[in-house]
Design an enzyme around this catalytic site. Sequence first.
Site, PDB file in Angstrom:
ATOM      1  N   LYS A   1       0.830  -1.209   0.000  1.00 22.72           N
ATOM      2  CA  LYS A   1       0.000   0.000   0.000  1.00 22.72           C
ATOM      3  C   LYS A   1       0.865   1.259   0.000  1.00 22.72           C
ATOM      4  O   LYS A   1       0.632   2.178  -0.783  1.00 22.72           O
ATOM      5  CB  LYS A   1      -0.905  -0.054   1.253  1.00 22.72           C
ATOM      6  CG  LYS A   1      -1.873   1.079   1.394  1.00 22.72           C
ATOM      7  CD  LYS A   1      -3.036   0.671   2.282  1.00 22.72           C
ATOM      8  CE  LYS A   1      -2.822   0.970   3.748  1.00 22.72           C
ATOM      9  NZ  LYS A   1      -2.828   2.402   4.071  1.00 22.72           N
TER      10      LYS A   1
ATOM     11  N   ARG B   1      -7.348  -2.917   9.876  1.00 23.26           N
ATOM     12  CA  ARG B   1      -6.357  -3.770  10.564  1.00 23.26           C
ATOM     13  C   ARG B   1      -6.927  -4.399  11.837  1.00 23.26           C
ATOM     14  O   ARG B   1      -6.483  -5.454  12.271  1.00 23.26           O
ATOM     15  CB  ARG B   1      -5.068  -2.990  10.832  1.00 23.26           C
ATOM     16  CG  ARG B   1      -4.427  -2.499   9.534  1.00 23.26           C
ATOM     17  CD  ARG B   1      -2.941  -2.290   9.621  1.00 23.26           C
ATOM     18  NE  ARG B   1      -2.478  -1.485   8.502  1.00 23.26           N
ATOM     19  CZ  ARG B   1      -2.203  -1.959   7.279  1.00 23.26           C
ATOM     20  NH1 ARG B   1      -2.305  -3.236   7.023  1.00 23.26           N
ATOM     21  NH2 ARG B   1      -1.812  -1.145   6.312  1.00 23.26           N
TER      22      ARG B   1
ATOM     23  N   ASP C   1       2.092  -0.664  11.926  1.00 27.63           N
ATOM     24  CA  ASP C   1       0.874  -1.192  11.288  1.00 27.63           C
ATOM     25  C   ASP C   1       0.628  -2.666  11.625  1.00 27.63           C
ATOM     26  O   ASP C   1      -0.460  -3.188  11.363  1.00 27.63           O
ATOM     27  CB  ASP C   1       0.944  -1.022   9.765  1.00 27.63           C
ATOM     28  CG  ASP C   1       0.854   0.448   9.362  1.00 27.63           C
ATOM     29  OD1 ASP C   1       0.421   1.283  10.186  1.00 27.63           O
ATOM     30  OD2 ASP C   1       1.235   0.769   8.218  1.00 27.63           O
TER      31      ASP C   1
HETATM   32  C1  S3P Z   1       2.539   5.017   6.102  1.00 29.46           C
HETATM   33  C2  S3P Z   1       3.112   5.453   7.264  1.00 29.46           C
HETATM   34  C3  S3P Z   1       2.573   5.151   8.590  1.00 29.46           C
HETATM   35  C4  S3P Z   1       1.613   3.982   8.532  1.00 29.46           C
HETATM   36  C5  S3P Z   1       0.629   4.122   7.421  1.00 29.46           C
HETATM   37  C6  S3P Z   1       1.340   4.183   6.086  1.00 29.46           C
HETATM   38  C7  S3P Z   1       3.163   5.409   4.822  1.00 29.46           C
HETATM   39  O1  S3P Z   1       1.874   6.264   9.089  1.00 29.46           O
HETATM   40  O2  S3P Z   1       0.950   3.830   9.755  1.00 29.46           O
HETATM   41  O3  S3P Z   1      -0.253   3.005   7.404  1.00 29.46           O
HETATM   42  O4  S3P Z   1       2.841   4.838   3.771  1.00 29.46           O
HETATM   43  O5  S3P Z   1       4.016   6.306   4.840  1.00 29.46           O
HETATM   44  P1  S3P Z   1       2.620   7.563   9.700  1.00 29.46           P
HETATM   45  O6  S3P Z   1       3.312   8.242   8.594  1.00 29.46           O
HETATM   46  O7  S3P Z   1       1.514   8.390  10.268  1.00 29.46           O
HETATM   47  O8  S3P Z   1       3.584   7.069  10.713  1.00 29.46           O
END
Ligand code: S3P
Length: 432
Positions: free
Chosen positions: A25, A391, A318
């Site tokens: 993702k 999740r 995550d």
């Molecule tokens: C992500 C960063 C994380 C993660 C999110 C996806 C990303 O969040 O929890 O599901 O793709 O950069 P944060 O940037 O808020 O830490």
Amino acid sequence: MQSSSHAVVRPARNVRGSVSLPGDKSISHRYAMLAALADGPSRLENYSTGADCASTLGCLRSLGVNWGRGAGAGNVIAVQGTGLTFSTPSEPLDCGNSGSTIRMLSGILAGQEFSSEMVGDESLSRRPMERVIAPLTAMGAHIESHRGRPPLRIAGAELKAIQYKMPVASAQVKTSLLFAGLLAEGETIIHEPLRARDHGEVALRAFGAHVEQNGNEVRIRGGQRLKGIEAVVPGDISSAAFFLCAAALFPGSQLTVTNLLMNPTRARLLDILIQIGLRVSVTQLEELHGELVGTVQVEGGRLKGATIAGSDTAAVIDEIPVLAAIAPYTEQGIEVRDAKELRVKESNRITALATNLRRMGAQLEETEDGLKIPGGQSLHGAEIESFGDHRIAMAFSIAALRAKGETLIQGSECAAISYPAFFSTLEGLVER
Ligand code: S3P
């Protein structure tokens, strides 16, 4: 997302099989945005099937970016790059449930010549945006929000590079600022408190930009052009985490995951699973556009326990829902610390985990920034509330595999946010 459908998960005897996952993702979002900014066409194979990454594509279409789905298998997206300039959207951009879309796209919209508005669903509308608003405003953009939350109204401007010390470790914010930095005049320097996932940096380089990395500092010069690429998105390790944890629940289980993302800023999960007691081997490692990909084979053994704290917490942020959901079945339990960020994800994940674990009969302690979940507990099936959080829905489907009796996951359709085929793939891997 509304809680309208439910899934029933029955206990299993074992986990066995081989699986290859839809594209990561985090990488899919970034590739789509960079392909849209690049000169010329890009072809993205194994693009994430999740609704979040579709939200990114939907926003890009509203911004005048031409893209289409390729024929045949493999979820191929063909994007025609615009050469750094989007066109004025005629309506608000719908980011759905996706924090990545709204935060990362903010960095690009801040440097465009028009004003735009980004909106999201109920969950996204509660999430903190000050973390992108403050630095993008310092770069020259004008951003209005609803008390630091979406909707965001962004009046683009000629951006100026800044030096910025990020108060919270966040890869979304880092990427947003790198994208803004690409459009700004001068050199943007970002200092992160600890190294969050680096897909923004790696993807920018894949599209031909020069990004410097020195310890926790990342630098990008504005005015660089991007070139389109043909890429295959590696399998999503955060989705794989559910199946890896399912395998961990059964001694003698055997699971192979092919084409899996092995980026070191994401693969800490494997170290933690090894510590907990899963036997893990990685083969066929290769690099695709700067991202490591490999085949992971695991075998279940004794489930010990772990403490997840500090930079480990950030590295598996995550995956904590599913690690916490299997914690009662470990011998020594799992303690999660330094995870305050979990309270501002798609749901308040600390409370969601505590509530649902208790419904299944677990004893635990909820702390301000984590959870203490003792081991040696047996759980019973229960009615689980997903809180509209993909999740959480998937994590408790895994806990359900070793519970006594059936578990009903309310609002299970939210799994589609990151992984629409989750339940059918899980059913194909479990033995009853
Ligand atoms: C992500 C960063 C994380 C993660 C999110 C996806 C990303 O969040 O929890 O599901 O793709 O950069 P944060 O940037 O808020 O830490």
